[in-house]
Design a protein around this motif. Structure first.
Motif, PDB file in Angstrom:
ATOM      1  N   ALA A  42     -30.847  64.108  22.409  1.00 23.17           N
ATOM      2  CA  ALA A  42     -31.515  63.512  23.496  1.00 23.17           C
ATOM      3  C   ALA A  42     -31.876  62.178  22.869  1.00 23.17           C
ATOM      4  N   ALA A  43     -31.739  60.979  23.833  1.00 20.77           N
ATOM      5  CA  ALA A  43     -32.418  59.966  23.153  1.00 20.77           C
ATOM      6  C   ALA A  43     -33.024  59.148  24.265  1.00 20.77           C
ATOM      7  N   ASP A  44     -34.147  58.341  24.167  1.00 16.74           N
ATOM      8  CA  ASP A  44     -34.932  57.488  24.882  1.00 16.74           C
ATOM      9  C   ASP A  44     -35.467  56.600  24.019  1.00 16.74           C
ATOM     10  N   SER A  45     -34.767  55.306  23.981  1.00 14.07           N
ATOM     11  CA  SER A  45     -34.980  54.285  23.190  1.00 14.07           C
ATOM     12  C   SER A  45     -36.611  54.261  22.871  1.00 14.07           C
ATOM     13  N   PRO A  46     -37.042  54.161  21.352  1.00 14.60           N
ATOM     14  CA  PRO A  46     -36.210  54.044  20.181  1.00 14.60           C
ATOM     15  C   PRO A  46     -36.038  55.053  19.568  1.00 14.60           C
ATOM     16  N   VAL A  47     -36.237  56.716  20.096  1.00 13.26           N
ATOM     17  CA  VAL A  47     -36.132  57.719  19.338  1.00 13.26           C
ATOM     18  C   VAL A  47     -34.942  58.485  19.977  1.00 13.26           C
ATOM     19  N   GLU A  48     -34.478  59.105  18.833  1.00 14.32           N
ATOM     20  CA  GLU A  48     -33.084  60.158  19.259  1.00 14.32           C
ATOM     21  C   GLU A  48     -33.574  61.512  18.551  1.00 14.32           C
ATOM     22  N   VAL A  49     -33.304  62.442  19.259  1.00 11.32           N
ATOM     23  CA  VAL A  49     -33.758  63.989  18.919  1.00 11.32           C
ATOM     24  C   VAL A  49     -32.480  64.662  18.880  1.00 11.32           C
ATOM     25  N   THR A  50     -32.203  65.294  17.482  1.00  8.29           N
ATOM     26  CA  THR A  50     -30.747  66.468  17.736  1.00  8.29           C
ATOM     27  C   THR A  50     -31.534  67.809  17.167  1.00  8.29           C
ATOM     28  N   ILE A  76     -33.680  57.287   9.716  1.00  8.65           N
ATOM     29  CA  ILE A  76     -34.258  58.647   9.769  1.00  8.65           C
ATOM     30  C   ILE A  76     -35.809  58.419  10.041  1.00  8.65           C
ATOM     31  N   ILE A  77     -36.337  59.363  10.720  1.00  8.87           N
ATOM     32  CA  ILE A  77     -37.918  59.649  10.756  1.00  8.87           C
ATOM     33  C   ILE A  77     -38.029  60.802  10.267  1.00  8.87           C
ATOM     34  N   ASP A  78     -38.946  60.800   9.431  1.00 14.36           N
ATOM     35  CA  ASP A  78     -39.352  61.972   8.534  1.00 14.36           C
ATOM     36  C   ASP A  78     -40.804  61.974   8.392  1.00 14.36           C
ATOM     37  N   ASP A  79     -41.642  61.239   9.004  1.00 15.00           N
ATOM     38  CA  ASP A  79     -43.142  61.168   8.869  1.00 15.00           C
ATOM     39  C   ASP A  79     -43.651  61.416  10.360  1.00 15.00           C
ATOM     40  N   ALA A  80     -43.546  62.591  10.879  1.00  9.01           N
ATOM     41  CA  ALA A  80     -43.973  62.725  12.209  1.00  9.01           C
ATOM     42  C   ALA A  80     -44.646  64.147  12.626  1.00  9.01           C
ATOM     43  N   PHE A 133     -43.097  64.354  20.215  1.00 12.03           N
ATOM     44  CA  PHE A 133     -43.158  63.752  18.687  1.00 12.03           C
ATOM     45  C   PHE A 133     -44.271  62.583  18.720  1.00 12.03           C
ATOM     46  N   GLU A 134     -44.748  62.474  17.675  1.00 13.37           N
ATOM     47  CA  GLU A 134     -45.684  61.281  17.544  1.00 13.37           C
ATOM     48  C   GLU A 134     -45.461  60.774  15.947  1.00 13.37           C
ATOM     49  N   THR A 135     -45.114  59.601  15.853  1.00  9.00           N
ATOM     50  CA  THR A 135     -45.102  58.707  14.825  1.00  9.00           C
ATOM     51  C   THR A 135     -46.075  57.786  14.755  1.00  9.00           C
ATOM     52  N   GLU A 136     -45.911  56.966  13.605  1.00 11.18           N
ATOM     53  CA  GLU A 136     -47.048  55.788  13.412  1.00 11.18           C
ATOM     54  C   GLU A 136     -46.961  54.876  14.692  1.00 11.18           C
ATOM     55  N   SER A 137     -45.626  54.637  15.005  1.00 11.30           N
ATOM     56  CA  SER A 137     -45.412  53.654  16.208  1.00 11.30           C
ATOM     57  C   SER A 137     -44.750  54.175  17.599  1.00 11.30           C
ATOM     58  N   HIS A 138     -44.595  55.449  17.319  1.00  7.49           N
ATOM     59  CA  HIS A 138     -43.951  55.817  18.821  1.00  7.49           C
ATOM     60  C   HIS A 138     -44.636  57.116  18.993  1.00  7.49           C
ATOM     61  N   SER A 139     -44.709  57.650  20.517  1.00  8.19           N
ATOM     62  CA  SER A 139     -44.690  59.014  20.722  1.00  8.19           C
ATOM     63  C   SER A 139     -44.305  59.393  22.225  1.00  8.19           C
ATOM     64  N   GLY A 140     -43.660  60.460  22.372  1.00 12.29           N
ATOM     65  CA  GLY A 140     -43.171  61.003  23.491  1.00 12.29           C
ATOM     66  C   GLY A 140     -42.658  62.270  23.688  1.00 12.29           C
ATOM     67  N   THR A 141     -41.838  62.562  24.662  1.00 10.01           N
ATOM     68  CA  THR A 141     -40.983  64.011  24.712  1.00 10.01           C
ATOM     69  C   THR A 141     -39.884  63.654  25.248  1.00 10.01           C
ATOM     70  N   LEU A 142     -38.774  64.450  24.481  1.00  7.13           N
ATOM     71  CA  LEU A 142     -37.440  64.331  24.923  1.00  7.13           C
ATOM     72  C   LEU A 142     -37.055  65.734  25.203  1.00  7.13           C
ATOM     73  N   SER A 143     -36.372  65.951  26.416  1.00  4.73           N
ATOM     74  CA  SER A 143     -35.718  67.359  26.557  1.00  4.73           C
ATOM     75  C   SER A 143     -34.285  67.528  26.416  1.00  4.73           C
ATOM     76  N   LEU A 144     -33.906  68.648  26.043  1.00  6.95           N
ATOM     77  CA  LEU A 144     -32.569  69.238  25.741  1.00  6.95           C
ATOM     78  C   LEU A 144     -32.350  70.612  26.306  1.00  6.95           C
ATOM     79  N   ASP A 145     -31.216  70.681  26.949  1.00 10.36           N
ATOM     80  CA  ASP A 145     -30.909  71.986  27.607  1.00 10.36           C
ATOM     81  C   ASP A 145     -29.885  72.702  26.500  1.00 10.36           C
TER      82      ASP A 145
END
Length: 266
Positions: A42-50, A76-80, A133-145
């Motif tokens: 799922a994606a919601d700019s600027p973060v994509e989750v797999t 790649i986001i590895d600090d979150a 997820f929460e990074t230094e610059s972004h936070s949010g929630t993405l849902s995957l079925d």
């Protein structure tokens, strides 16, 4: 269709290409390491989750891997900080709805710029996997079925007003001889909370009903750590065929519940 990727030291470099082509089964793969199955994104700019799993999810203990990337740059986001919350939404015949979660282990930063965790799926059907997820610059929630198939590795037992879930983690492929035995136990505190039960005493009896015999060399599972609700032991199968493992779980010197698992030894 699910897509296969390979875990190796090169997966961090390949992950952006793997995710960006999630609709294409012909992904480039790293040459070494066990396979992981992409089960949702799922994606919601600027973060994509797999989300990845070792196999198609069924009722039971599912080891999951989470990949994050910046959808705009491909980085790649590895600090979150990552939290995974599974949700099952059920609609009854009368039109009313009910939602509940499931036992969920903490998300930890793993190798290859990925995050690892485990979900105990307690029923089949479509689960909503909410990745916060929460990074230094972004936070949010993405849902995957994620579709979860039937399975027999979770036993749900009611004790008075309480509900317990005993999950068989290992062995997944029982073989003749000693097998590592791993269980985890959770108590339903509410529809959203399933804390681990960490202080149980477990007795075990191993039998082959069709042959009317048991086996020696079994070691009853004991708590592996003070907080995670996992119990480790050994189960010994002396021949191929259908076996049964009976378990009696005790708490504070009193028997709490009994359950068991059927295992087919190849």
């Amino acid at each position: 269709m699910y897509a296969l990727v390979r875990r190796s030291s090169a997966i961090a470099a390949a992950l952006a290409a793997l995710i960006s082509g999630c609709g294409d089964d012909n992904h480039p793969t790293a040459p070494d390491g066990p396979s992981l199955l992409q089960i949702g994104s799922a994606a919601d700019s600027p973060v994509e989750v797999t989300l990845y799993s070792e196999q198609s999810p069924t009722i039971g203990y599912a080891r999951l891997t989470i990949g994050l990337r910046d959808a705009d740059t491909g980085t790649i986001i590895d600090d979150a900080q990552v939290v995974l919350t599974p949700m099952m939404h059920m609609q009854h015949d009368d039109g009313s709805t009910m939602s509940h979660s499931a036992p969920q282990e903490a998300v930890i930063a793993g190798g290859d710029s990925l995050f690892t965790t485990a979900t105990i799926f307690i029923m089949s059907g479509m689960w909503e996997m909410n990745v916060a997820f929460e990074t230094e610059s972004h936070s949010g929630t993405l849902s995957l079925d994620v579709e979860v198939g039937p399975g027999s590795h979770v036993q749900a037992i009611s004790v008075g007003d309480e509900r317990f879930f005993v999950t068989l983690i290992e062995p997944r492929s029982p073989r003749v001889g000693p097998n590592d035995l791993e269980l985890c136990v959770h108590r339903r505190a509410s529809m959203m909370s399933f804390p681990a039960v960490t202080d149980l005493d477990i007795d075990m009896d191993v039998s082959m009903p069709s042959m009317n015999h048991g086996s020696s060399g079994n070691v009853a599972p004991v708590a592996a750590a003070a907080t995670d609700g996992h119990y480790h032991g050994t189960v010994n199968f002396t021949m191929t065929g259908d076996w049964h493992v009976d378990l009696a779980l005790g708490e504070s010197g009193e028997e709490l519940l009994t359950t068991g698992f059927d295992m087919t030894v190849q």
